[in-house]
Scaffold this active site. Structure first.
Site, PDB file in Angstrom:
ATOM      1  N   ARG A   1       5.116  -7.033  11.070  1.00  0.00           N
ATOM      2  CA  ARG A   1       6.270  -6.153  10.884  1.00  0.00           C
ATOM      3  C   ARG A   1       7.493  -6.941  10.449  1.00  0.00           C
ATOM      4  O   ARG A   1       8.486  -6.387   9.984  1.00  0.00           O
ATOM      5  CB  ARG A   1       6.628  -5.402  12.193  1.00  0.00           C
ATOM      6  CG  ARG A   1       5.607  -4.411  12.725  1.00  0.00           C
ATOM      7  CD  ARG A   1       5.099  -3.488  11.670  1.00  0.00           C
ATOM      8  NE  ARG A   1       3.840  -3.989  11.124  1.00  0.00           N
ATOM      9  CZ  ARG A   1       3.321  -3.579   9.965  1.00  0.00           C
ATOM     10  NH1 ARG A   1       3.935  -2.696   9.229  1.00  0.00           N
ATOM     11  NH2 ARG A   1       2.188  -4.087   9.521  1.00  0.00           N
TER      12      ARG A   1
ATOM     13  N   LYS B   1       0.831  -1.217   0.000  1.00  0.00           N
ATOM     14  CA  LYS B   1       0.000   0.000   0.000  1.00  0.00           C
ATOM     15  C   LYS B   1       0.863   1.263   0.000  1.00  0.00           C
ATOM     16  O   LYS B   1       0.663   2.173  -0.798  1.00  0.00           O
ATOM     17  CB  LYS B   1      -0.929   0.026   1.235  1.00  0.00           C
ATOM     18  CG  LYS B   1      -1.976  -1.051   1.243  1.00  0.00           C
ATOM     19  CD  LYS B   1      -2.903  -0.930   2.436  1.00  0.00           C
ATOM     20  CE  LYS B   1      -2.195  -1.074   3.774  1.00  0.00           C
ATOM     21  NZ  LYS B   1      -1.543  -2.384   3.966  1.00  0.00           N
ATOM     22  N   THR B   2       1.814   1.309   0.910  1.00  0.00           N
ATOM     23  CA  THR B   2       2.654   2.499   1.004  1.00  0.00           C
ATOM     24  C   THR B   2       3.517   2.634  -0.243  1.00  0.00           C
ATOM     25  O   THR B   2       3.742   3.731  -0.745  1.00  0.00           O
ATOM     26  CB  THR B   2       3.516   2.438   2.278  1.00  0.00           C
ATOM     27  OG1 THR B   2       2.632   2.280   3.393  1.00  0.00           O
ATOM     28  CG2 THR B   2       4.332   3.696   2.465  1.00  0.00           C
TER      29      THR B   2
ATOM     30  N   GLN C   1      -5.858  -3.364  10.598  1.00  0.00           N
ATOM     31  CA  GLN C   1      -4.795  -2.661  11.327  1.00  0.00           C
ATOM     32  C   GLN C   1      -5.304  -1.392  11.993  1.00  0.00           C
ATOM     33  O   GLN C   1      -4.535  -0.473  12.266  1.00  0.00           O
ATOM     34  CB  GLN C   1      -3.639  -2.319  10.391  1.00  0.00           C
ATOM     35  CG  GLN C   1      -2.935  -3.551   9.863  1.00  0.00           C
ATOM     36  CD  GLN C   1      -1.696  -3.182   9.062  1.00  0.00           C
ATOM     37  OE1 GLN C   1      -0.713  -2.706   9.604  1.00  0.00           O
ATOM     38  NE2 GLN C   1      -1.753  -3.393   7.763  1.00  0.00           N
TER      39      GLN C   1
ATOM     40  N   ASP D   1      -2.162   7.754   3.816  1.00  0.00           N
ATOM     41  CA  ASP D   1      -1.755   6.402   4.215  1.00  0.00           C
ATOM     42  C   ASP D   1      -2.407   6.083   5.560  1.00  0.00           C
ATOM     43  O   ASP D   1      -2.781   6.985   6.311  1.00  0.00           O
ATOM     44  CB  ASP D   1      -0.220   6.342   4.329  1.00  0.00           C
ATOM     45  CG  ASP D   1       0.309   4.909   4.219  1.00  0.00           C
ATOM     46  OD1 ASP D   1      -0.505   3.972   4.131  1.00  0.00           O
ATOM     47  OD2 ASP D   1       1.548   4.730   4.205  1.00  0.00           O
ATOM     48  N   GLU D   2      -2.539   4.803   5.877  1.00  0.00           N
ATOM     49  CA  GLU D   2      -3.127   4.368   7.160  1.00  0.00           C
ATOM     50  C   GLU D   2      -4.499   5.006   7.376  1.00  0.00           C
ATOM     51  O   GLU D   2      -4.813   5.476   8.477  1.00  0.00           O
ATOM     52  CB  GLU D   2      -2.200   4.752   8.333  1.00  0.00           C
ATOM     53  CG  GLU D   2      -0.757   4.299   8.184  1.00  0.00           C
ATOM     54  CD  GLU D   2      -0.542   2.830   8.524  1.00  0.00           C
ATOM     55  OE1 GLU D   2      -1.527   2.144   8.864  1.00  0.00           O
ATOM     56  OE2 GLU D   2       0.600   2.381   8.403  1.00  0.00           O
TER      57      GLU D   2
HETATM   58  P1  ATP Z   1       1.547  -2.026   5.992  1.00  0.00           P
HETATM   59  O1  ATP Z   1       0.108  -2.427   5.970  1.00  0.00           O
HETATM   60  O2  ATP Z   1       2.303  -2.774   7.012  1.00  0.00           O
HETATM   61  O3  ATP Z   1       1.730  -0.558   6.033  1.00  0.00           O
HETATM   62  P2  ATP Z   1       1.997  -1.924   3.144  1.00  0.00           P
HETATM   63  O4  ATP Z   1       0.815  -2.542   2.507  1.00  0.00           O
HETATM   64  O5  ATP Z   1       2.073  -0.471   3.189  1.00  0.00           O
HETATM   65  O6  ATP Z   1       2.174  -2.545   4.592  1.00  0.00           O
HETATM   66  P3  ATP Z   1       4.585  -1.778   1.932  1.00  0.00           P
HETATM   67  O7  ATP Z   1       5.326  -1.336   3.125  1.00  0.00           O
HETATM   68  O8  ATP Z   1       4.279  -0.808   0.883  1.00  0.00           O
HETATM   69  O9  ATP Z   1       3.265  -2.537   2.396  1.00  0.00           O
HETATM   70  O10 ATP Z   1       5.332  -3.000   1.236  1.00  0.00           O
HETATM   71  C1  ATP Z   1       5.866  -4.078   2.009  1.00  0.00           C
HETATM   72  C2  ATP Z   1       7.197  -4.522   1.417  1.00  0.00           C
HETATM   73  O11 ATP Z   1       6.995  -5.176   0.188  1.00  0.00           O
HETATM   74  C3  ATP Z   1       8.126  -3.361   1.136  1.00  0.00           C
HETATM   75  O12 ATP Z   1       9.430  -3.754   1.439  1.00  0.00           O
HETATM   76  C4  ATP Z   1       7.943  -3.148  -0.352  1.00  0.00           C
HETATM   77  O13 ATP Z   1       9.069  -2.545  -0.926  1.00  0.00           O
HETATM   78  C5  ATP Z   1       7.743  -4.557  -0.852  1.00  0.00           C
HETATM   79  N1  ATP Z   1       6.952  -4.645  -2.106  1.00  0.00           N
HETATM   80  C6  ATP Z   1       5.716  -4.166  -2.303  1.00  0.00           C
HETATM   81  N2  ATP Z   1       5.285  -4.436  -3.550  1.00  0.00           N
HETATM   82  C7  ATP Z   1       6.283  -5.099  -4.170  1.00  0.00           C
HETATM   83  C8  ATP Z   1       6.468  -5.652  -5.492  1.00  0.00           C
HETATM   84  N3  ATP Z   1       5.521  -5.574  -6.427  1.00  0.00           N
HETATM   85  N4  ATP Z   1       7.634  -6.262  -5.745  1.00  0.00           N
HETATM   86  C9  ATP Z   1       8.606  -6.353  -4.803  1.00  0.00           C
HETATM   87  N5  ATP Z   1       8.500  -5.860  -3.554  1.00  0.00           N
HETATM   88  C10 ATP Z   1       7.355  -5.240  -3.236  1.00  0.00           C
HETATM   89 MG    MG Z   2       2.155   0.907   4.766  1.00  0.00          MG
END
Ligand code: ATP
Ligand code: MG
Length: 767
Positions: free
Chosen positions: A610, A32-33, A247, A216-217
């Site tokens: 995490r 997402k981020t 979350q 975000d969040e």
């Molecule tokens: P949270 O809910 O914990 O905030 P999130 O959904 O925001 O998580 P991110 O932090 O954006 O998730 O991504 C998690 C990890 O996966 C990061 O290290 C990111 O770089 C990696 N990632 C995300 N998408 C891809 C992709 N398509 N290919 C490779 N790595 C990825």
């Molecule tokens: Mg995130």
């Protein structure tokens, strides 16, 4: 390489969505981020928006910085003046730029939570209000709760006497803040919201400016933040919100997951994008998270998968005491670091700040560099707060909270009577303490006048000096350094004060947003009469809002310590979740209510997710908390994750739920097979027949069952025996381990469940 490489199809669709409202609803680690930051970079790179035309909001300062880093690594642009930050940070910035329209002095100061509480206490005292009837914390919660709902005291409906009085106190408090030129955290948001809703030119300016608003969040926004966003988007800006209902962990502070459903309706967001592939964690970690969260009801429902394989199982450790738990964590960290891991890729998470002390102590003693987020932050330390109070008075001498803090620190012979007299005069004439100085007679009055002129002199002497020199001057001229030189334990405090000078220097070199921004705005809105905040004012806001990143270990590779709340959005190669105990995690305040328990479970879900590669969970049989030894059962959350994903480093004993009475050692094959016994101290024993544990940081030495009785304080105890405890009532001993005063006993109490007690201490009688 293009920005859009390394995105899966739904991620790509989200990043390149046409400019309209959209919601990305997806689980932890699904990107997402990453999608949000890539979208910002893509919008700018393709010329759809200028860096000044977008705003991005997130929850913590650390997350905001991370967002900036991720974006600039993709698109090396100058981010100065960009509106990327936390809700509080952005609101502060808006209020600084339009302080006059917001009805605030240019030098308004921010009260953090502790300052706010002391300000409330002072108000109650001044008004002669019984603080047993109106506990300051309750008043504080009432005020903040109302503000987070967007309600001023005149808007709150009170239907009984007590609430009517609370409303009155709320009004008094706001008047006091206004008089002193201070705003608390929730006021930042409310004031900024009111500014936008009442002042059409300013509102329209921002509505036109922000073509894209990215959040975000989103699951953790509260009502007021939601309305603030809605107002800003009112001129056609597109809101791109990402979040995860699983979350949502700030309901206790008024966050409202309902905002997500409302957003879909309100903004007619017909684009709801789901991401299901997790890129962060290995299978065992993900399975644990998925299984755990299934115990919650009313979820929007989603499941995460990974193609990274199972990875290592989650390591579970049971300690005898919190110190021993901390010791074990330190040992594990040592071996992780020996294996080549960076310390900054290792996090220790806990449910409550109070748990960090023991962990910090163990890390400190072992000389492992570490850094604590939250908790007693750098800017919350006593000596730092004193120095900041002087600086705040230089900006605004009418701020009574700062005045009270340092008027007699270091001591200047100003007694309680003088201060009371001064406060009375200030109250009667509705003026600040500073203004009341001239009206206090006698020697006390003289001393007060001297203090006031000290503040004036410091302001005069530091005019035009660079920020860090101002700070340097103040810590000397105020007498703080001299004072701590006479204190036995003052060395560390002096070091911290010097560190404040460094923090100011670092801040001044990074700063710049305020100047850029107010400048840009002034050209569009000449009538608002911008005044640039001084570097000192900007630094003081930073000190109040920042999550203490100026600790001594800055820049050093350090283990990261924080509460689970603070870890949201972050990721680490290795994560320790410590204190997995009933009453601690889940927290005792939440256990009785289903909604509370579900929030704790979401918190646990955040903690588990995490971890990228390795996850540890630990719990302890005894723990010192708030000056008392507590005996906790291990957390129910340990039973809610799949057994196959766990590897017990210590013998797994009977479970809290449906525990049988078989001696625990009898079921120890699970651990005996694992390499966890490490061969350490095998064969060592003490006592006769019973030798389980051999103490701190070592491991279990024997798998022999405790069959014989244990004699403690002249009484004999054995498995199967009935006993009585003054508080827990009657129960049956189901397990014994250790010998003599060290012996531990597990008892199934008929009224109060299973407890582990130290035989030497517990008041137990065989019956
Ligand atoms: P949270 O809910 O914990 O905030 P999130 O959904 O925001 O998580 P991110 O932090 O954006 O998730 O991504 C998690 C990890 O996966 C990061 O290290 C990111 O770089 C990696 N990632 C995300 N998408 C891809 C992709 N398509 N290919 C490779 N790595 C990825
Ligand atoms: Mg995130």
């Amino acid at each position: 390489m293009s920005l859009l490489d390394n995105l899966n199809p739904p991620q790509l669709a989200a990043v390149t969505l046409e400019p309209r409202h959209a919601l990305v609803l997806a689980g932890a680690g699904s990107g997402k981020t990453r999608v949000l930051t890539t979208r910002m970079a893509w919008l700018i790179q393709t010329g759809q928006v200028s860096p000044h035309g977008l705003m991005a909001v997130t929850f913590t300062n650390k997350a905001a910085r991370e967002m900036l880093t991720r974006m600039t690594s993709m698109l090396p642009i100058n981010t100065r003046g960009m509106w990327i930050g936390t809700f509080h940070g952005l609101c502060n910035r808006m209020l600084r730029a339009h302080h006059r329209d917001a009805g605030l002095p240019q030098t308004f100061q921010i009260l953090d939570t502790a300052d706010q509480l002391s300000s409330i206490k002072r108000m109650l005292k001044g008004a002669g209000i019984d603080d047993e009837k109106f506990p300051p914390r309750q008043v504080q919660q009432f005020i903040n709760g109302s503000k987070e709902e967007g309600l001023r005291h005149t808007d709150v409906e009170a239907n009984d006497n007590f609430n009517r009085q609370l409303v009155e106190l709320y009004g008094m408090y706001d008047a006091q803040c206004q008089r002193e030129g201070v705003v608390d955290f929730s006021e930042l948001l409310l004031r900024s919201y009111e500014l936008l809703s009442r002042n059409a030119p300013i509102r329209e300016h921002y509505q036109h400016r922000f073509r894209h608003i990215l959040v975000d969040e989103f699951q953790d926004t509260n009502r007021l933040q939601y309305r603030w966003l809605k107002l800003l988007a009112g001129g056609g800006g597109a809101v791109f919100a990402v979040g995860d209902d699983d979350q949502s962990i700030y309901a206790f502070r008024g966050a409202n997951v309902g905002n997500m459903a409302e957003f879909e309706r309100d903004f007619a967001a017909d684009q709801v994008i789901r991401l299901e592939q997790n890129y962060r964690s290995y299978g065992h970690i993900l399975d644990a998270a998925n299984m755990l969260i299934r115990n919650n009801s009313g979820r929007l429902g989603k499941n995460l998968w990974t193609d990274r394989g199972h990875g290592e199982p989650i390591r579970v450790y049971e300690a005898m005491s919190d110190q021993q738990e901390a010791q074990w964590v330190v040992e594990e960290i040592r071996s992780l670091v020996n294996d080549g891991r960076l310390r900054s890729q290792i996090a220790i998470l806990y449910r409550s700040n109070a748990q960090s002390r023991v962990l910090e102590h163990a890390l400190f003693s072992a000389q492992v560099p570490y850094k604590v987020y939250g908790g007693l932050r750098f800017f919350e330390r006593q000596e730092i707060k004193h120095a900041l109070a002087y600086l705040r008075l230089m900006e605004n001498p009418h701020e009574d909270t700062a005045w009270m803090r340092v008027v007699n620190f270091p001591t200047r012979g100003i007694g309680a009577r003088t201060l009371e007299q001064q406060a009375d005069i200030a109250r009667t004439h509705a003026i600040s303490l500073y203004s009341a100085v001239g009206h206090v007679a006698g020697r006390g009055g003289n001393n007060l006048a001297q203090f006031a002129s000290l503040v004036d002199r410091m302001r005069f002497e530091t005019q035009n000096l660079p920020l860090h020199e101002i700070v340097e001057h103040v810590i000397e001229a105020s007498g703080l350094i001299a004072h701590y030189q006479t204190e036995k334990e003052g060395t560390e405090r002096i070091e911290n004060l010097r560190e404040l000078v460094n923090a100011a220097a670092a801040f001044a070199s990074e700063d710049g947003y305020a100047a850029d921004d107010a400048g840009a705005l002034a050209t569009t809105l000449p009538e608002t009469g911008q005044v640039l905040p001084s570097p000192l004012a900007a630094f003081l806001s930073h000190a109040a809002l920042e999550a203490g990143d100026n600790q001594a270990s800055l820049g050093q590779d350090a283990v990261q310590l924080m509460t689970v709340h603070a870890a949201k959005g972050l990721e680490f190669e290795a994560v320790f979740i410590s204190g997995m105990e009933e009453g601690l995690f889940p927290h005792e305040n939440s256990i009785l209510e289903p909604a509370g328990l579900e929030e704790e479970r979401r918190l646990m879900y955040v903690a588990i997710t995490r971890a990228r590669e390795r996850l540890y969970m630990s719990f302890s049989q005894t723990r010192m908390l708030h000056g008392q030894t507590r005996y906790h059962m291990r957390s129910r959350f340990l039973t809610e994750v799949p057994e196959e994903s766990l590897k017990w480093l210590t013998p797994k004993m009977g479970l809290a739920k449906g525990m049988d009475t078989a001696p625990a050692w009898g079921r120890s094959s699970a651990w005996i097979d694992s390499e966890s016994a490490d061969g350490v101290s095998m064969g060592r024993s003490r006592g006769k027949d019973v030798h389980g544990y051999v103490g701190a940081a070592e491991t279990y030495s024997s798998r022999r069952t405790a069959q014989a009785g244990v004699e403690v304080n002249g009484k004999t105890f054995m498995v199967g025996q009935s006993v009585a405890h003054p508080r827990f009532g009657e129960g049956v001993i189901v397990h014994l381990q250790g010998a003599g005063q060290d012996a531990q006993v597990q008892i199934n109490f008929s009224g109060s469940g299973t407890k582990t007690l130290a035989l030497g201490v517990a008041k137990l009688d065989p019956i």
